[in-house]
Write a protein that holds these residues in place. Structure first.
Motif, mmCIF file in Angstrom:
data_model
loop_
_atom_site.group_PDB
_atom_site.id
_atom_site.type_symbol
_atom_site.label_atom_id
_atom_site.label_comp_id
_atom_site.label_asym_id
_atom_site.label_seq_id
_atom_site.Cartn_x
_atom_site.Cartn_y
_atom_site.Cartn_z
ATOM 1 N N ASP A 1 0.845 -1.209 0.000
ATOM 2 C CA ASP A 1 0.000 0.000 0.000
ATOM 3 C C ASP A 1 0.877 1.254 0.000
ATOM 4 O O ASP A 1 0.577 2.227 0.682
ATOM 5 C CB ASP A 1 -0.925 0.020 1.221
ATOM 6 N N GLY A 2 1.977 1.182 -0.720
ATOM 7 C CA GLY A 2 2.836 2.355 -0.858
ATOM 8 C C GLY A 2 3.859 2.564 0.249
ATOM 9 O O GLY A 2 4.715 3.428 0.139
ATOM 10 N N GLN A 3 3.787 1.779 1.308
ATOM 11 C CA GLN A 3 4.728 1.941 2.427
ATOM 12 C C GLN A 3 5.861 0.923 2.288
ATOM 13 O O GLN A 3 5.582 -0.268 2.131
ATOM 14 C CB GLN A 3 4.017 1.678 3.757
ATOM 15 N N ASN A 4 7.090 1.378 2.409
ATOM 16 C CA ASN A 4 8.218 0.452 2.332
ATOM 17 C C ASN A 4 8.366 -0.302 3.652
ATOM 18 O O ASN A 4 8.777 0.261 4.666
ATOM 19 C CB ASN A 4 9.508 1.211 2.020
ATOM 20 N N VAL A 5 8.050 -1.597 3.632
ATOM 21 C CA VAL A 5 8.061 -2.364 4.888
ATOM 22 C C VAL A 5 9.476 -2.683 5.354
ATOM 23 O O VAL A 5 9.685 -3.096 6.488
ATOM 24 C CB VAL A 5 7.236 -3.660 4.778
ATOM 25 N N LEU A 6 10.469 -2.505 4.454
ATOM 26 C CA LEU A 6 11.849 -2.770 4.870
ATOM 27 C C LEU A 6 12.439 -1.589 5.631
ATOM 28 O O LEU A 6 13.527 -1.680 6.194
ATOM 29 C CB LEU A 6 12.719 -3.091 3.652
ATOM 30 N N ASP A 7 11.706 -0.472 5.634
ATOM 31 C CA ASP A 7 12.122 0.692 6.414
ATOM 32 C C ASP A 7 12.265 0.291 7.880
ATOM 33 O O ASP A 7 11.371 -0.345 8.451
ATOM 34 C CB ASP A 7 11.042 1.778 6.262
ATOM 35 N N PRO A 8 13.405 0.637 8.509
ATOM 36 C CA PRO A 8 13.612 0.251 9.917
ATOM 37 C C PRO A 8 12.513 0.778 10.835
ATOM 38 O O PRO A 8 12.297 0.240 11.914
ATOM 39 C CB PRO A 8 14.964 0.877 10.278
ATOM 40 N N LYS A 9 11.821 1.830 10.427
ATOM 41 C CA LYS A 9 10.797 2.418 11.301
ATOM 42 C C LYS A 9 9.453 1.671 11.218
ATOM 43 O O LYS A 9 8.535 2.002 11.950
ATOM 44 C CB LYS A 9 10.581 3.890 10.934
ATOM 45 N N THR A 10 9.386 0.681 10.328
ATOM 46 C CA THR A 10 8.129 -0.063 10.185
ATOM 47 C C THR A 10 7.749 -0.748 11.495
ATOM 48 O O THR A 10 8.589 -1.293 12.198
ATOM 49 C CB THR A 10 8.292 -1.149 9.096
ATOM 50 N N ASP A 11 6.447 -0.698 11.818
ATOM 51 C CA ASP A 11 5.930 -1.437 12.964
ATOM 52 C C ASP A 11 5.753 -2.896 12.524
ATOM 53 O O ASP A 11 4.762 -3.261 11.888
ATOM 54 C CB ASP A 11 4.587 -0.822 13.379
ATOM 55 N N VAL A 12 6.762 -3.743 12.872
ATOM 56 C CA VAL A 12 6.739 -5.107 12.337
ATOM 57 C C VAL A 12 5.593 -5.929 12.918
ATOM 58 O O VAL A 12 5.077 -6.845 12.272
ATOM 59 C CB VAL A 12 8.068 -5.868 12.568
ATOM 60 N N ILE A 13 5.180 -5.616 14.136
ATOM 61 C CA ILE A 13 4.065 -6.357 14.731
ATOM 62 C C ILE A 13 2.796 -6.119 13.905
ATOM 63 O O ILE A 13 2.104 -7.066 13.500
ATOM 64 C CB ILE A 13 3.835 -5.912 16.197
ATOM 65 N N ALA A 14 2.516 -4.850 13.608
ATOM 66 C CA ALA A 14 1.349 -4.522 12.796
ATOM 67 C C ALA A 14 1.485 -5.133 11.404
ATOM 68 O O ALA A 14 0.517 -5.655 10.843
ATOM 69 C CB ALA A 14 1.191 -3.010 12.703
ATOM 70 N N LEU A 15 2.708 -5.087 10.866
ATOM 71 C CA LEU A 15 2.948 -5.659 9.537
ATOM 72 C C LEU A 15 2.583 -7.141 9.512
ATOM 73 O O LEU A 15 1.906 -7.620 8.609
ATOM 74 C CB LEU A 15 4.421 -5.465 9.146
ATOM 75 N N ARG A 16 3.032 -7.867 10.544
ATOM 76 C CA ARG A 16 2.807 -9.323 10.540
ATOM 77 C C ARG A 16 1.343 -9.670 10.786
ATOM 78 O O ARG A 16 0.893 -10.761 10.438
ATOM 79 C CB ARG A 16 3.710 -9.991 11.571
ATOM 80 N N ARG A 17 0.602 -8.762 11.384
ATOM 81 C CA ARG A 17 -0.827 -8.997 11.521
ATOM 82 C C ARG A 17 -1.523 -8.771 10.181
ATOM 83 O O ARG A 17 -2.516 -9.409 9.865
ATOM 84 C CB ARG A 17 -1.428 -8.070 12.584
ATOM 85 N N LYS A 18 -0.961 -7.856 9.420
ATOM 86 C CA LYS A 18 -1.550 -7.540 8.116
ATOM 87 C C LYS A 18 -1.129 -8.560 7.058
ATOM 88 O O LYS A 18 -1.842 -8.791 6.086
ATOM 89 C CB LYS A 18 -1.058 -6.136 7.729
ATOM 90 N N VAL A 19 0.049 -9.158 7.267
ATOM 91 C CA VAL A 19 0.585 -10.124 6.307
ATOM 92 C C VAL A 19 0.739 -11.471 7.009
ATOM 93 O O VAL A 19 1.713 -11.719 7.700
ATOM 94 C CB VAL A 19 1.952 -9.660 5.768
ATOM 95 N N GLY A 20 -0.253 -12.330 6.854
ATOM 96 C CA GLY A 20 -0.211 -13.635 7.526
ATOM 97 C C GLY A 20 0.607 -14.634 6.736
ATOM 98 O O GLY A 20 0.832 -14.467 5.534
ATOM 99 N N MET A 21 1.079 -15.684 7.438
ATOM 100 C CA MET A 21 1.916 -16.665 6.752
ATOM 101 C C MET A 21 1.550 -18.091 7.160
ATOM 102 O O MET A 21 1.382 -18.390 8.338
ATOM 103 C CB MET A 21 3.384 -16.405 7.084
ATOM 104 N N VAL A 22 1.450 -18.951 6.151
ATOM 105 C CA VAL A 22 1.217 -20.376 6.390
ATOM 106 C C VAL A 22 2.460 -21.130 5.926
ATOM 107 O O VAL A 22 2.955 -20.891 4.824
ATOM 108 C CB VAL A 22 -0.023 -20.885 5.629
ATOM 109 N N PHE A 23 2.956 -22.017 6.783
ATOM 110 C CA PHE A 23 4.226 -22.688 6.506
ATOM 111 C C PHE A 23 4.003 -24.065 5.880
ATOM 112 O O PHE A 23 2.892 -24.587 5.864
ATOM 113 C CB PHE A 23 5.024 -22.842 7.794
#
Ligand SMILES: Nc1ncnc2c1ncn2[C@@H]1O[C@H](COP(=O)(O)OP(=O)(O)O)[C@@H](O)[C@H]1O
Ligand SMILES: [Mg+2]
Lengths: 252, 286
Positions: free
Chosen positions: A70-92
């Motif tokens: 959505d236009g935000q660079n998730v690799l930016d160190p300032k990214t809230d990774v907790i919120a990111l991982r809630r938005k981006v789920g993963m199945v192994f």
């Protein structure tokens, strides 16, 4: 068509080993299944783990480029990774059920986020199980240990657990590699339903599954994105010789 | 062909019998010791023996202050060593990277476990009793026992934490968990039975030791219950040493009665640990 994820010039080198991803440029559409396929070691899992920043747990020598969600660079160190991982789920690949009940697995993510209201949790349990096509099979035994489920059910539980978090993007890394054909069919059918609401990135466990499920397909070979396009073009009429050879089974 | 099969079968059975016999010979002395102490000590056990103060220069009466003292020392040791030990184990297993410093810490822990207990006693005398002016007290003895117990608790807890599958942590993080949430909600609960077992085994050793409390908190003869952590106290292992070697014309029965009480104290901790472990094994979901 909306590009949910835009990957720009992404390169990744782990602390040990050579470049695992080399200058990847890729646009992943919303409300579609994008398949990343290719032989083992191509960098597919590495790419997924960059998107939800799970690679933060790994020693990395070099990570360059951008991943815009959505236009935000998730690799930016300032990214809230907790919120990111809630938005981006993963199945192994291997279904990992947590050592709780079926219900406990599903509410875990919400509880981490501080949700305590029982009505909300119950509602999430039912909704996510229905989305993962598991509700009918387990609705009468939600408090049983999750390990008691069969492998196929466990993997759908893992999918449901991700859905309970109400993500926008779902990453699946060879989710059916250990499952029988019937369970695999159920997971694939669930994904076809889910793509109307979610952005799905799937690493399939075979070329056949890639061809069956792909709206868009990206062929990865040794850290390089060789070819990308709509699934129907890429599997019937590949442009690159290497893609053609792989799709036709000349190497694996 | 047939004969060689028969031979091999015979050799196998011989081997099995030999191993069984060897296993039995290791159990036999333990049973002998326990059996002998029960046989000699049981007649001494009475309500008075367990609930009264010693009289007549410890030649009569009960051993209540020694029982209570050992209980206090064990609890005191737990208060210091359990939180610290578990915290250290969590740090080593979950947070610490493999650096020179953490390797140094691990080596220190392994070596601490090998130091003779009397050396801990001397160290406790120097640091807690004299330098920190705690005097000969339950506090000083508990701290000394804690230092001795810490390596056991840390090693056992770290092992229990590491046994929790890595995949649980990855899944928890991928669902939006912080590292601490992951530890608190999954890793610690799953490791808890293993940690508890280690804790109890460590405390059990502390409860049975004489040397570390000899100079730091144990009283030769103190026929009253301690009423503050700054008091010295009688304790079962030291009392046993005293009445077995330091008091002439000591009734045999009281010695073995005391030994039996100490044995029961320590063995019941051991049994609790075993029960926790086997229950957890049966319930474990991985
Ligand atoms: N944690 C890691 N540390 C070092 N190298 C890794 C790690 N994970 C993957 N690699 C390397 O990166 C390359 C790509 O691996 P991966 O992303 O797993 O590919 P794929 O999922 O396509 O099979 C491989 O050469 C692999 O050895
Ligand atoms: Mg992979």
């Amino acid at each position: 068509m909306v590009d949910k994820i835009v990957i720009e010039n992404l390169s990744l080198t782990y602390a040990e080993g050579n470049e695992s991803l080399r200058h990847i440029n890729l646009k992943i559409a919303a409300n579609a299944i994008t398949v990343l396929f290719g032989p083992a070691g191509g960098g597919k899992s590495s790419l997924l783990r960059c998107i939800n920043r799970l690679n933060d747990l790994t020693d990395i020598r070099l990570l360059q480029g951008k991943i815009l969600i959505d236009g935000q660079n998730v690799l930016d160190p300032k990214t809230d990774v907790i919120a990111l991982r809630r938005k981006v789920g993963m199945v192994f690949a291997r279904p990992v059920v947590l050592p709780f009940s079926i219900r406990g697995n599903l509410t875990y993510g919400l509880e981490l986020a501080g949700e305590k209201r029982k009505s909300r949790l119950d509602e999430a349990v039912e909704r996510s199980l229905k989305l993962a096509a598991l509700w009918e099979e387990v609705k009468d035994r939600l408090d049983d240990p999750a390990v008691a489920l069969s492998g196929g059910q466990q993997q759908r539980l893992c999918l449901a657990r991700v859905l309970a978090n109400q993500p926008e993007i779902i990453l699946l890394d060879e989710p059916t590699s250990g499952l029988d054909p019937i369970s695999t069919g159920k997971v694939e059918a669930a994904l076809q339903e889910l793509k109307h609401q979610y952005t799905i990135v799937l690493v399939p466990h075979s070329v056949q599954q890639a061809a069956r499920t792909a709206d868009y397909a990206a062929f990865f070979l040794q850290g390089e994105l060789v070819e990308f396009g709509p699934g129907r073009d890429l599997f019937t009429n590949p442009k690159d010789k290497r893609t053609e050879d792989y799709v036709e089974g000349r190497f694996g | 062909m047939k004969r060689s099969y028969a031979n091999r079968d015979l050799i196998q059975r011989l081997g099995f019998s030999l191993l069984t016999l060897l296993a039995l010979t290791t159990v036999f002395p333990i049973l002998m010791v326990v059996g002998y102490i029960i046989k000699e000590g049981a007649p001494a056990i009475s309500w008075e023996f367990l609930s009264a103060m010693p009289r007549d220069g410890m030649r009569a009466g009960g051993i209540l202050p020694a029982i209570v003292g050992t209980l206090y020392l064990t609890i005191g040791t737990a208060i210091f060593s359990v939180p610290l030990g578990i915290a250290a184990a969590i740090y080593l297993s979950e947070y610490a990277r493999d650096t020179f410093l953490t390797r140094l810490i691990r080596i220190a822990i392994i070596n601490l476990a090998g130091i003779p207990s009397v050396v801990y006693g001397l160290f406790g005398l120097g640091l807690f009793v004299i330098f920190l002016r705690f005097g000969t007290s339950i506090l000083a003895a508990s701290l000394t026992l804690s230092i001795m117990t810490l390596p056991v608790i840390i090693s056992a807890s770290e092992e229990a934490l590491r046994a929790v599958p890595q995949a649980f942590r990855t899944v928890s993080i991928s669902l939006g968990g912080t590292q601490w949430q992951t530890i608190r909600r999954i890793v610690l609960p799953q490791a808890l039975p293993g940690i508890l077992t280690g804790v109890i085994l460590g405390l059990e050793r502390a409860a049975g030791e004489t040397a570390p409390i000899l100079f730091t908190g144990a009283a030769f003869f103190l026929p009253r219950l301690p009423d503050s952590p700054m008091d010295a106290t009688m304790a079962l292992p030291y009392h046993l040493f005293v009445i077995s070697t330091q008091v002439p014309e000591m009734p045999f029965q009281i010695q073995y009665g005391t030994a039996l009480v100490l044995l029961i104290f320590v063995l019941s901790m051991n049994i609790i640990a075993t029960v926790i472990r086997s229950r957890a094994r049966a319930k474990r979901q991985w």
